[in-house]
Design a protein around this motif. Structure first.
Motif, short mmCIF file in Angstrom:
data_model
loop_
_atom_site.label_atom_id
_atom_site.label_comp_id
_atom_site.label_asym_id
_atom_site.label_seq_id
_atom_site.Cartn_x
_atom_site.Cartn_y
_atom_site.Cartn_z
N LYS A 187 0.84 -1.34 -0.03
CA LYS A 187 -0.09 -0.21 -0.07
C LYS A 187 0.94 1.21 0.09
CE LYS A 187 -4.15 -2.14 2.06
NZ LYS A 187 -4.70 -2.53 3.60
N GLU A 188 1.90 1.40 0.86
CA GLU A 188 2.92 2.49 0.86
C GLU A 188 3.54 2.42 -0.42
OE1 GLU A 188 5.78 2.00 3.98
OE2 GLU A 188 4.08 1.99 5.52
N GLU A 191 1.35 4.07 -3.02
CA GLU A 191 1.26 5.75 -2.88
C GLU A 191 2.19 6.22 -3.57
OE1 GLU A 191 1.06 6.34 1.36
OE2 GLU A 191 -0.80 5.39 1.86
N GLN A 192 3.75 5.53 -3.98
CA GLN A 192 4.63 6.21 -4.43
C GLN A 192 4.44 5.67 -6.20
OE1 GLN A 192 8.12 4.88 -2.57
NE2 GLN A 192 7.27 4.77 -0.63
N ASN A 193 3.05 5.45 -6.51
CA ASN A 193 3.04 4.99 -7.92
C ASN A 193 3.80 3.72 -8.23
OD1 ASN A 193 1.12 7.07 -8.41
ND2 ASN A 193 2.85 8.48 -8.86
N THR A 195 3.04 0.10 -8.24
CA THR A 195 2.14 -0.98 -8.28
C THR A 195 2.71 -2.56 -8.28
OG1 THR A 195 2.14 -1.27 -10.82
CG2 THR A 195 0.19 0.02 -9.43
#
Length: 275
Positions: A187-188, A191-193, A195
């Motif tokens: 998930k973190e 957030e930094q794009n 995947t």
């Protein structure tokens, strides 16, 4: 005891045979892994060597077909490979029985080095790999395997995670804790794009680039006439423009040979026996 496992190009299996090989390598239930590579296309095989070095430092690199490499003007600096990879490297021509003794000697004097090479990834990716591998290390007490498991857990979706955890031999509570950490980290990263697909892409690109860099330093190619002739033939047979027409012509020829052409030699043989 020497175990001959099925060949594979990577530790991501695409068939049952490759799965057998990958499971055996990832079990680390051995004293050493001898990875046999083709001297004429070392860069393509180096990717597998780097992947196995993620799992274990007990690796011996055996470069075969040195005679073919010589014909093609390919020179491999074995000492440079040893220095870079920090593992034993043996160059052989397997057709010569005398040269196979080099592999036996490498096994006799084999002592794995903790500093054996492993691929380094971008800083933001390395941060998560290191944190997760430390958690896994508490369970399996194997640094390299912990790193491999961490990379593969972060690169996997739910369906594959249980298979990787099974190799760590963790208890149910520990499994749950690790999977929760993986979910949080994914998930973190999102957030930094980054995947799961992008994570896989980064891992693959870094591995391929590293294999290329190692081979660029250790492998030299001379432009021999043999090599030029080979490359010209490759260009014709694999070009986007000429490959398909050549393939179609070959298929037409095979059909003609099967249906009509084979009748002529068949008739001649028949007449010979009748005579």
């Amino acid at each position: 005891k020497i175990v001959d496992i099925p060949g594979t190009y990577s530790l991501i299996p695409h068939s049952e045979e490759e799965k057998v090989a990958v499971d055996y390598i990832c079990s680390t239930d051995y004293d050493a892994v001898i990875v046999v590579c083709d001297a004429t296309c070392l860069e393509r095989n180096m990717n597998l060597v780097l992947q196995i070095l993620e799992v274990t430092n007990r690796v011996i690199l055996c470069i075969n077909l040195m005679d073919e490499a010589k014909k093609k003007g390919i020179e491999i600096d074995i000492e440079k490979l040893k220095d870079m990879l920090k593992i034993p490297v043996v160059a052989i021509t397997a057709r010569s029985r005398k040269e196979l003794k080099k592999v036996v000697l490498a096994l006799d004097f084999f002592a794995p080095l903790e500093e054996a090479y492993f691929v380094k990834y971008p800083e933001n990716i390395e941060k998560y790999i290191n944190i997760l591998s430390e958690e896994i290390f508490k369970i399996c007490h194997n640094k390299r395997f912990s790193r491999w498991a961490a990379i593969n857990l972060l690169a996997s979706k739910d369906t594959k995670q249980q298979d990787i955890i099974a190799k760590i031999t963790a208890e149910d509570g520990e499994v749950k804790g690790i999977i929760e950490k993986v979910d949080t980290m994914q998930k973190e990263l999102l957030e930094q794009n980054v995947t799961v697909e992008r994570f896989n892409e980064i891992i693959t690109i870094c591995s391929v680039q590293t294999a290329g860099e190692i081979c660029n330093k250790a492998v030299k190619e001379k432009n021999l006439p043999y090599s030029k002739k080979d490359r010209k033939l490759d260009k014709i047979l694999t070009s986007k423009i000429t490959a398909y027409p050549i393939m179609l012509l070959m298929l037409i020829f095979i059909f003609w040979l099967t249906i009509e052409g084979a009748n002529y030699p068949s008739k001649l043989i028949s007449n010979l026996f009748l005579w």
